[in-house]
Write a protein that holds these residues in place. Structure first.
Motif, short mmCIF file in Angstrom:
data_model
loop_
_atom_site.label_atom_id
_atom_site.label_comp_id
_atom_site.label_asym_id
_atom_site.label_seq_id
_atom_site.Cartn_x
_atom_site.Cartn_y
_atom_site.Cartn_z
N ASN A 141 79.67 106.96 -17.97
CA ASN A 141 79.90 107.07 -19.41
C ASN A 141 81.39 107.11 -19.73
O ASN A 141 81.90 108.03 -20.37
N ILE A 142 82.09 106.08 -19.29
CA ILE A 142 83.55 106.08 -19.37
C ILE A 142 84.04 106.03 -20.81
O ILE A 142 85.19 106.37 -21.10
N ASP A 143 83.20 105.63 -21.76
CA ASP A 143 83.62 105.57 -23.15
C ASP A 143 83.28 106.84 -23.92
O ASP A 143 83.45 106.88 -25.15
N SER A 144 82.85 107.90 -23.25
CA SER A 144 82.55 109.16 -23.92
C SER A 144 83.83 109.96 -24.14
O SER A 144 84.90 109.61 -23.65
N TYR A 145 83.69 111.06 -24.87
CA TYR A 145 84.84 111.87 -25.28
C TYR A 145 85.64 112.38 -24.08
O TYR A 145 86.86 112.18 -23.99
N LEU A 146 84.98 113.01 -23.13
CA LEU A 146 85.66 113.59 -21.98
C LEU A 146 86.02 112.54 -20.94
O LEU A 146 87.16 112.51 -20.44
N GLN A 147 85.09 111.66 -20.60
CA GLN A 147 85.32 110.72 -19.51
C GLN A 147 86.41 109.71 -19.85
O GLN A 147 87.12 109.23 -18.96
N LYS A 148 86.56 109.38 -21.12
CA LYS A 148 87.64 108.48 -21.48
C LYS A 148 89.00 109.14 -21.25
O LYS A 148 89.96 108.51 -20.82
N ARG A 149 89.07 110.45 -21.53
CA ARG A 149 90.31 111.18 -21.26
C ARG A 149 90.55 111.29 -19.76
O ARG A 149 91.70 111.24 -19.29
N VAL A 150 89.48 111.45 -18.97
CA VAL A 150 89.62 111.49 -17.52
C VAL A 150 90.15 110.15 -17.01
O VAL A 150 91.06 110.10 -16.17
N PHE A 151 89.59 109.06 -17.51
CA PHE A 151 90.06 107.73 -17.10
C PHE A 151 91.53 107.53 -17.49
O PHE A 151 92.32 106.98 -16.71
N THR A 152 91.92 107.98 -18.69
CA THR A 152 93.32 107.87 -19.12
C THR A 152 94.23 108.65 -18.20
O THR A 152 95.33 108.18 -17.84
N PHE B 146 88.34 100.89 -10.39
CA PHE B 146 87.32 101.68 -11.07
C PHE B 146 86.04 100.87 -11.23
O PHE B 146 86.08 99.65 -11.47
N ILE B 147 84.93 101.58 -11.12
CA ILE B 147 83.61 101.09 -11.48
C ILE B 147 83.03 102.12 -12.44
O ILE B 147 83.22 103.33 -12.26
N ALA B 148 82.33 101.67 -13.49
CA ALA B 148 81.93 102.61 -14.52
C ALA B 148 80.63 102.19 -15.17
O ALA B 148 80.15 101.05 -14.99
N THR B 149 80.06 103.13 -15.91
CA THR B 149 78.93 102.86 -16.81
C THR B 149 79.38 103.19 -18.23
O THR B 149 80.35 103.93 -18.43
N LEU B 150 78.67 102.67 -19.21
CA LEU B 150 79.01 102.87 -20.61
C LEU B 150 77.94 103.72 -21.29
O LEU B 150 76.75 103.57 -21.01
N GLN B 151 78.40 104.57 -22.20
CA GLN B 151 77.47 105.33 -23.03
C GLN B 151 76.91 104.45 -24.15
O GLN B 151 75.73 104.51 -24.47
N ASN B 152 77.78 103.64 -24.73
CA ASN B 152 77.39 102.71 -25.78
C ASN B 152 77.68 101.29 -25.31
O ASN B 152 78.84 100.92 -25.13
N PRO B 153 76.66 100.47 -25.08
CA PRO B 153 76.91 99.11 -24.57
C PRO B 153 77.75 98.25 -25.51
O PRO B 153 78.29 97.23 -25.08
N GLU B 154 77.86 98.60 -26.79
CA GLU B 154 78.63 97.81 -27.74
C GLU B 154 80.08 98.26 -27.84
O GLU B 154 80.80 97.86 -28.75
N THR B 155 80.54 99.10 -26.91
CA THR B 155 81.91 99.59 -26.94
C THR B 155 82.91 98.46 -26.69
O THR B 155 82.66 97.57 -25.88
N ASP B 156 84.03 98.52 -27.42
CA ASP B 156 85.10 97.57 -27.19
C ASP B 156 85.73 97.85 -25.83
O ASP B 156 86.14 98.98 -25.53
N LEU B 157 85.81 96.82 -24.99
CA LEU B 157 86.27 96.99 -23.61
C LEU B 157 87.77 96.76 -23.45
O LEU B 157 88.25 96.64 -22.33
#
Length: 808
Positions: free
Chosen positions: A7-18, A31-42
């Motif tokens: 869930n790399i596009d979530s609130y916490l995990q996006k900050r972890v990735f940053t 990195f390999i990741a999964t998305l919380q919202n499949p429509e997220t801008d990549l």
């Protein structure tokens, strides 16, 4: 090193990735990741090699086994974490791996507390012991209490997973290392859990921010999302960590009452209200605060209320041993202003502050009222100021009058005439500092009306006749209200610094998010290096010397380089836009003749009153006016010429609205500067208004005259930096693509599906549910099925009867 982030596009995990990207300047990690919202801008995840979907398939298994670090957020993906744990525990691991799971503090919610009954213990809210006359102190939980922890009712599965995961630590011949992190409520960077509380405070809806529970004295663990990301990063790359469970909380703990009061003081009305146990239950079950007699219809977040009601004192033994750990925030209450500034920055909460000026009876009040309604800002004129200060309470000490007393004395003495500019400026500044105006914004109608009025109202030092006069508040007059102009001015300056830091961090993040550039093939470089260098040397053509770039003066600086803030201005109440209306005396008199005499007779809008007011306005603005003051201080200015407004197809109100919207859009684009494009299109004639800082726009001259063609020289090519869009996006697996397509199709037909269900099935379902709740049968499922079958038969009978009725 390869890292998997769920869930790399979530609130916490996006900050972890940053955090990982910022600490990996050489870009060695993949990195390999999964998305919380499949429509997220990549766009922000270009360093991710590819995305996968969690499942029992070989592709996901190979992706997990190829990673060295696996990071999961159990609050979002507990089932996926179970699948991953099975893969890591049942397959042989060729290399060491770390499996880090970020859980929640709610797995400690029902843990029995321990108490300190010593005589010097500070008091606690718990009942007294039989063998102790004083009040015991609740001992905070540490990692040593892991064996006795008990979870909240809804988080028992998370606790079971934590225990199973910790048992796997050291298995697979020591190649598998597992960690469980229990963070408190995450806050900062735009908020997630506390977002509803911050939004209620900003909207002042309700006026009193709610404190849930009986007293609000329960201790709530908190941690900033950046500190949590730094902890995850340290655990991933540290080889000295022996404890595989870490309580993540700030060193300074606070009660729910302290947290709510701090948010209300910095963003809202500085008012709170304790709901009580029964009212809190009504609010949570009903979903709205209106169900507990609060004047608002805002919808509550049950998860937020659930976490704010928990009483868990945390004291991390592991974090206290990290003496070199740099905290971003150690105290929520102490750093609340910084948190609120970040909240306003991320959500772009910048209200409009507009000054409308012009001669009397020129139509400025009509424009101001229209702007106030459209923008939701407060309309302020002299009548509003006088009415407000007349009804403010008097000072308790007769020898030390406050501002309201001074205003009442002037009104009684002069009957609204001959009031000093200094007092009017003080009245306006103290009115603009009020929380309603700070959040909603304002539209000033007709005041300040001259250059001198603007100086007195918005400048700290006023220059008059070659002398400098201090424009600070008179110490003999006490202030009315809790927030002073000096406090808000300091907050505005700190907010500007914070904004610049965030813009700089945004640029650094974009550089860190970019993938590592591909290195050239060494086989191609090694082909005939001597011949290539000689041919280049022989065919080299001397280029003429390049001219040095022009040095821009202060007046001709590009728009991207903003000039430093003027320290002589009150920036916290300064207008962000100025609308200046130009109108001749003849046009004003002609407009007033169109008004029936019965409406203007005996008012200041009659012929004599208009003459007197126009004369006073022209004398006050003979040498300089409000528009010139705004342009001098680089405030976006719009000038409307009412004499030629008939030539424009838009009304004055629509013109001003376009001007304000264009200025706000330009400010949003300025907040996070983008990488300049490789090629810029040739300039086109302006077809709509724009508001640049310090610009001057005249409606009478919006039409661009035809210009003679100018010979353009071909500019020399310059090295171009790649834009973020030029970097390839991450690879997407077939399962991921199919899931994304399916969800997009489902989203397209969602409205039609919802309408169909509401017309056909929802009525029968609700009727059957109500019947089952009323009867309370032993087997509610079978009873509900019978009711649905009966309703279906009745519907079919009604359909069969309809044709017979039509025939008859």
């Amino acid at each position: 090193m390869r890292i998997f982030i769920s869930n790399i596009d979530s609130y916490l995990q996006k900050r972890v990735f940053t955090t990982f990207c910022l600490n990996d300047s050489s870009k060695e990690h993949s990195f390999i990741a999964t998305l919380q919202n499949p429509e997220t801008d990549l766009t922000d995840f270009r360093r991710v090699e590819h995305f996968v979907t969690v499942g029992l398939n070989e592709q996901y298994r190979d992706a997990i086994l190829s990673c060295d670090i696996i990071i999961f957020d159990l609050m979002l993906s507990l089932n996926e974490a179970n699948i991953t744990m099975d893969i890591l525990s049942t397959h042989s691991l060729a290399s060491p791996k770390k499996f880090i799971c970020i859980s929640t503090f709610l797995t400690w919610a029902k843990t029995p507390k321990s108490y300190d009954y010593s005589s010097d213990a500070p008091p606690s809210e718990e009942p007294e012991s039989e063998d102790f006359n004083g009040t015991p102190r609740v001992l905070p939980f540490t990692e040593l209490d892991r064996r006795k922890r008990q979870a909240h009712v809804g988080y028992s599965e998370h606790l079971v997973f934590e225990k199973i995961l910790l048992r796997l630590d050291g298995t697979q011949n020591g190649n598998l290392k597992t960690f469980v992190l229990n963070p408190g409520i995450l806050y900062g960077d735009g908020e997630e859990t506390l977002d509803k509380l911050f939004r209620m405070a900003w909207d002042c809806n309700p006026e009193c921010l709610p404190i849930f529970g009986s007293t609000g004295r329960n201790i709530v663990p908190l941690i900033h999302v950046r500190d949590m990301a730094n902890i995850v990063h340290r655990v991933c790359f540290s080889t000295e960590e022996k404890d595989n469970i870490i309580l993540c909380s700030e060193p300074n703990s606070h009660t729910q009452q302290d947290i709510t009061s701090a948010i209300s003081r910095s963003l809202g009305t500085n008012k709170t209200q304790v709901l009580g146990t029964e009212e809190t239950l009504l609010a949570v079950t009903g979903g709205f605060l209106s169900s507990c007699n609060m004047e608002t219809n805002i919808q509550l977040d049950g998860s937020m209320v659930q976490q704010l009601l928990v009483d868990i004192p945390f004291e991390s033994r592991v974090l206290s041993q990290w003496t070199d750990f740099e905290w971003y925030s150690t105290d929520f209450v102490a750093s609340i202003w910084k948190t609120c500034r970040a909240y306003r920055f991320f959500h772009k909460l910048r209200p409009h502050r507009i000054l409308v000026t012009g001669p009397p009876s020129s139509g400025k009040s009509t424009i101001a009222e229209k702007l106030s309604v459209d923008l939701g800002a407060e309309l302020i004129n002299l009548r509003v100021l006088f009415e407000y200060w007349r009804h403010q309470p008097s000072s308790n000490n007769p020898d030390e009058p406050n501002l309201a007393d001074a205003v009442r004395v002037c009104i009684d003495r002069t009957n609204h005439h001959s009031i000093s500019d200094a007092l009017l400026g003080r009245m306006l500044r103290d009115y603009l500092v009020r929380w309603e105006v700070r959040h909603r914004g304002y539209v000033l109608d007709g005041y300040p009306r001259s250059y001198a009025n603007c100086q007195v109202a918005f400048e700290k030092i006023v220059h008059t006749e070659g002398e400098e006069q201090d424009n600070d508040d008179d110490e003999e007059i006490q202030r009315v209200g809790d927030v002073s102009l000096e406090e808000w001015e300091f907050e505005e300056a700190e907010g500007e610094k914070e904004k610049q830091l965030m813009e700089k961090e945004g640029n650094e993040n974009r550089e860190a998010f970019a993938p590592k550039p591909e290195e050239p093939d060494p086989s191609e470089i090694s082909q005939t290096p001597v011949q290539t260098s000689r041919s280049n040397r022989s065919n080299k053509v001397e280029q003429p010397p390049q001219p040095e770039p022009e040095k821009h003066s202060e007046e001709s600086q590009p728009e991207s380089q903003e000039s430093p803030r003027n320290k002589n201005l009150f920036h916290s109440v300064l207008p962000t836009a100025c609308v200046s209306i130009a109108c001749s005396d003849e046009t004003i008199k002609a407009r007033m003749k169109l008004i029936p005499e019965r409406f203007v007779k005996g008012t200041h809008n009659d012929e004599a009153g208009v003459e007197r007011r126009l004369k006073a306005y022209r004398e006050a603005n003979a040498t300089s006016n409000v528009k010139e003051w705004a342009e001098k201080n680089e405030i976006p200015t719009l000038e409307i010429d009412m004499d030629t407004i008939a030539e424009n197809p838009l009304s004055p109100e629509e013109i001003v609205k376009q001007f304000i919207i264009a200025g706000s859009q330009q400010d949003e684009n300025k907040e996070i500067p983008q990488t300049p494009p490789a090629e810029t299109e040739p300039s086109q004639p302006a077809t709509k208004l724009s508001s640049t800082r310090g610009s001057r726009i005249s409606i009478a001259t919006t039409r661009t005259p035809p210009t003679e063609p100018v010979e353009q020289t071909q500019p020399e090519p310059t090295p171009q930096t790649p834009t973020p869009a030029e970097h390839p996006l991450p690879k997407q697996t077939p399962d991921f693509v199919r899931t994304r397509q399916y969800l997009s199709q489902l989203h397209q037909h969602a409205d039609a599906l919802l309408q169909s269900l509401s017309e056909t099935a929802m009525g029968a379902l609700m009727e059957s549910l109500l019947q089952v709740l009323t009867d309370q049968p032993e087997n509610p499922v079978e009873e509900m099925a019978k009711i649905l079958q009966t309703l279906q038969q009745q519907a079919q009978e009604m359909k069969e009867e309809e044709p017979e009725e039509l025939e008859s």
